[in-house]
Design an enzyme around this catalytic site. Structure first.
Site, mmCIF file in Angstrom:
data_model
loop_
_atom_site.group_PDB
_atom_site.id
_atom_site.type_symbol
_atom_site.label_atom_id
_atom_site.label_comp_id
_atom_site.label_asym_id
_atom_site.label_seq_id
_atom_site.Cartn_x
_atom_site.Cartn_y
_atom_site.Cartn_z
ATOM 1 N N VAL A 28 0.871 -1.171 0.000
ATOM 2 C CA VAL A 28 0.000 0.000 0.000
ATOM 3 C C VAL A 28 0.911 1.225 0.000
ATOM 4 O O VAL A 28 2.050 1.165 0.455
ATOM 5 C CB VAL A 28 -0.973 0.034 1.204
ATOM 6 N N SER A 29 0.387 2.346 -0.500
ATOM 7 C CA SER A 29 1.225 3.531 -0.674
ATOM 8 C C SER A 29 1.373 4.378 0.578
ATOM 9 O O SER A 29 2.402 5.017 0.781
ATOM 10 C CB SER A 29 0.665 4.399 -1.800
ATOM 11 N N THR A 30 0.357 4.418 1.412
ATOM 12 C CA THR A 30 0.412 5.279 2.596
ATOM 13 C C THR A 30 -0.054 4.514 3.823
ATOM 14 O O THR A 30 -0.713 3.480 3.725
ATOM 15 C CB THR A 30 -0.490 6.524 2.433
ATOM 16 N N GLN A 76 -3.801 3.707 4.091
ATOM 17 C CA GLN A 76 -4.374 2.613 3.321
ATOM 18 C C GLN A 76 -4.168 1.285 4.043
ATOM 19 O O GLN A 76 -3.221 1.108 4.801
ATOM 20 C CB GLN A 76 -3.740 2.558 1.936
ATOM 21 N N ALA A 102 4.754 1.727 1.158
ATOM 22 C CA ALA A 102 5.695 2.594 0.448
ATOM 23 C C ALA A 102 5.065 3.035 -0.848
ATOM 24 O O ALA A 102 4.295 2.290 -1.455
ATOM 25 C CB ALA A 102 6.994 1.842 0.151
#
Length: 184
Positions: A8-10, A13, A35
């Protein structure tokens, strides 16, 4: 053995959807990173890739969870193939254990090779254009002309090369190379 990788990016999430899909696909271990897609710092991906052995399968929920870019994705897939590791992407229905999945891998590889060739062509064109404009290419000299002149004077005055190099804050090899390349 099947290994899963989720990203996941953040921190906001959640990887729950990906993890559930990977477990449903039979993954015994699931590695998860938080990341951005462009980030090269993905410690869990590194651990996952190190864990894989010939005969294993790496499963991702979606291709974009694995690769930072097309070239990175193809590099990872190429490394997996070289290690004898199969690859599955659940959303895109890619499975390198069947003919269609292997075809997709070859297509991605061809696209990455094309991208690399374009980068090389653009770089070479840029270098040629810079040369035509009279730009000097390469690393800047470690010592200026004044420093080289001063070094020659010190050496002619009996100072040791080690002392002169220390005074100019360079190593002896740099001193020698600077004097050799710019003799005059």
């Amino acid at each position: 053995m099947k290994y899963g990788y989720a990203r996941v990016s953040t921190e906001d999430q959640k990887a729950d959807l990906q993890i559930a899909a990977l477990e449903k696909a039979g993954c015994e271990y699931v590695f998860t990173d938080t990341a951005s897609g462009a980030s090269s710092k993905r410690p869990e991906l590194a651990r996952c890739l190190e864990s894989l052995r010939a005969g294993d399968t790496l499963v991702v929920w979606k291709l974009d969870r694995l690769g930072r870019s097309l070239s990175h994705l193809v590099a990872v897939l190429s490394d997996l193939q070289a290690k004898g590791v199969a690859f599955q992407s659940l959303t895109e229905a890619i499975d390198t254990q069947n003919a269609a999945g292997r075809l997709m891998g070859h297509i991605l590889g061809a696209l990455a090779e094309f991208e690399r060739a374009l980068i090389v062509e653009r770089t070479q064109a840029g270098l040629k254009a810079a040369k035509r404009r009279g730009q000097k290419l390469g690393r800047r000299p470690a010592l200026s002309e004044d420093q080289r002149k001063h070094a020659r004077e010190l050496l002619a005055g009996g100072q040791s090369p080690a002392t002169v190099a220390k005074l100019l804050n360079v190593c002896r090899a740099t001193l020698y190379n600077s004097l050799k390349d710019k003799a005059g």
